[in-house]
Design a protein around this motif. Structure first.
Motif, PDB file in Angstrom:
ATOM      1  N   VAL A  76       0.751  -1.142  -0.161  1.00 21.71           N
ATOM      2  CA  VAL A  76       0.026   0.032   0.021  1.00 21.71           C
ATOM      3  C   VAL A  76       0.648   1.196  -0.069  1.00 21.71           C
ATOM      4  N   ARG A  77       0.531   2.150  -0.815  1.00 20.75           N
ATOM      5  CA  ARG A  77       1.482   3.260  -1.165  1.00 20.75           C
ATOM      6  C   ARG A  77       0.582   4.782  -0.745  1.00 20.75           C
ATOM      7  N   TRP A  78       1.247   5.758  -0.250  1.00 24.43           N
ATOM      8  CA  TRP A  78       0.436   6.956   0.060  1.00 24.43           C
ATOM      9  C   TRP A  78       0.961   7.767  -1.387  1.00 24.43           C
ATOM     10  N   VAL A  79      -0.297   8.345  -1.978  1.00 24.37           N
ATOM     11  CA  VAL A  79       0.082   8.949  -3.237  1.00 24.37           C
ATOM     12  C   VAL A  79      -0.240  10.489  -3.125  1.00 24.37           C
ATOM     13  N   ALA A  80      -1.290  10.788  -2.216  1.00 22.80           N
ATOM     14  CA  ALA A  80      -1.846  12.045  -1.858  1.00 22.80           C
ATOM     15  C   ALA A  80      -2.490  12.025  -0.745  1.00 22.80           C
ATOM     16  N   PRO A  81      -2.772  13.168  -0.004  1.00 21.97           N
ATOM     17  CA  PRO A  81      -3.452  13.380   1.067  1.00 21.97           C
ATOM     18  C   PRO A  81      -5.015  12.509   0.833  1.00 21.97           C
ATOM     19  N   GLY A  82      -5.157  11.511   1.718  1.00 25.08           N
ATOM     20  CA  GLY A  82      -6.480  10.846   1.524  1.00 25.08           C
ATOM     21  C   GLY A  82      -6.530   9.987   0.578  1.00 25.08           C
ATOM     22  N   ALA A  83      -5.190   9.571  -0.321  1.00 23.66           N
ATOM     23  CA  ALA A  83      -5.323   8.717  -1.606  1.00 23.66           C
ATOM     24  C   ALA A  83      -4.168   7.820  -1.296  1.00 23.66           C
ATOM     25  N   LEU A  84      -4.594   6.430  -1.611  1.00 27.58           N
ATOM     26  CA  LEU A  84      -3.615   5.555  -1.373  1.00 27.58           C
ATOM     27  C   LEU A  84      -3.703   4.602  -2.572  1.00 27.58           C
ATOM     28  N   THR A  85      -2.614   3.821  -2.971  1.00 27.26           N
ATOM     29  CA  THR A  85      -2.702   2.789  -4.078  1.00 27.26           C
ATOM     30  C   THR A  85      -2.407   1.580  -3.390  1.00 27.26           C
ATOM     31  N   GLU A  86      -2.994   0.489  -3.823  1.00 28.16           N
ATOM     32  CA  GLU A  86      -2.704  -1.018  -3.497  1.00 28.16           C
ATOM     33  C   GLU A  86      -2.362  -1.964  -4.488  1.00 28.16           C
ATOM     34  N   ARG A  87      -1.165  -2.555  -4.331  1.00 34.32           N
ATOM     35  CA  ARG A  87      -0.715  -3.742  -5.370  1.00 34.32           C
ATOM     36  C   ARG A  87      -0.611  -5.087  -4.616  1.00 34.32           C
ATOM     37  N   VAL A  88      -1.416  -5.802  -5.254  1.00 38.21           N
ATOM     38  CA  VAL A  88      -0.965  -7.364  -4.875  1.00 38.21           C
ATOM     39  C   VAL A  88       0.210  -7.908  -5.614  1.00 38.21           C
ATOM     40  N   LEU A  89       1.294  -8.460  -4.432  1.00 40.58           N
ATOM     41  CA  LEU A  89       2.377  -8.805  -4.999  1.00 40.58           C
ATOM     42  C   LEU A  89       2.274 -10.278  -5.042  1.00 40.58           C
ATOM     43  N   PHE A  90       1.811 -11.255  -4.331  1.00 41.28           N
ATOM     44  CA  PHE A  90       1.841 -12.453  -4.510  1.00 41.28           C
ATOM     45  C   PHE A  90       0.719 -13.151  -3.434  1.00 41.28           C
ATOM     46  N   GLU A  91       0.448 -14.319  -3.417  1.00 46.48           N
ATOM     47  CA  GLU A  91      -0.332 -15.165  -2.704  1.00 46.48           C
ATOM     48  C   GLU A  91       0.519 -15.764  -1.646  1.00 46.48           C
TER      49      GLU A  91
END
Length: 227
Positions: free
Chosen positions: A195-210
């Motif tokens: 999970v990455r902070w990209v802007a105030p109140g905005a996050l991105t999320e990337r699935v890496l692996f199971e």
């Protein structure tokens, strides 16, 4: 008459095992960052495993540390380090010190690490191992960090146990540009996510692996519908 066999492991044996670990487990999992690979040769993993498991230090498995606690596999440790892309001087919050080995890797990346452990015995053992290894840029704390820790903010947060849902407390503790690594979900479905902070109140999320991972003690449970 009882025959006793003593196993002697030489320095050469250990270095060969370390090299095999990197070549056969780490590189094959697309961990190719030279800084990460160098750390695996610099920070001695065998010094952080329980004495009874020393011969398994480089095996592709999770080494038991105590009730409900396991050391990550080598490839998991390396992959997370690569995904975090730490910059010297960044601050890191680690929830679950465990053996102290990942703590040592994070600190050896140049990060300032705050590591929280709920199990007093694990915390005490990790403190000794880190001191023995000469790791200094680490602040160890005892307590329950499953839903956040203190009021500080961090450039990276690492959860070393799984959690069914990611508590908002962690996202509120991110600095701009900060990232969280966590294994989210419940058996039989868990995903390692960044999970990455990209802007105030905005996050991105990337699935890496199971994967599957022991849960953090007192991990937040998802809301359940009651009919």
């Amino acid at each position: 008459m009882v025959l006793r066999t003593q196993i002697s492991v030489t320095g050469m044996d250990i270095e060969l095992a370390r090299c095999n670990m990197v070549e056969q487990q780490i590189r094959t999992w697309d961990v190719l960052d030279p800084d990460v690979l160098d750390l695996l040769f610099t920070v001695r993993r065998e010094d952080f495993v329980p004495a009874a498991c020393r011969l398994l230090a480089f095996a592709d498995l999770e080494i038991p540390l105590g009730p409900g606690a396991r050391m990550w596999s080598p490839r998991m440790e390396a992959r997370v380090l690569q995904e975090l892309r730490l910059v010297p001087g960044e601050s890191v919050l680690e929830i679950g010190t465990g053996s102290g080995y990942l703590t040592a890797l994070l600190a050896s990346s140049g990060a300032r690490v705050t590591s929280v452990e709920i199990d007093p015995q694990l915390a005490a053992d990790a403190k000794v191992r880190l001191a023995h290894a000469g790791i200094e840029s680490v602040a160890l704390a005892g307590g329950d960090g499953a839903r956040g820790w203190g009021n500080g903010t961090y450039d990276a947060i690492v959860l070393t146990g799984s959690t069914p849902v990611l508590p908002d407390g962690f996202t509120r503790q991110l600095n701009p540009g900060g990232r969280i690594f966590g294994v989210i979900g419940e058996p039989p479905v868990m995903e390692a996510r960044l999970v990455r902070w990209v802007a105030p109140g905005a996050l991105t999320e990337r699935v890496l692996f199971e994967t599957m991972l022991e849960p953090l003690k007192n991990a937040m449970a998802p809301a359940r519908f009651v009919f």
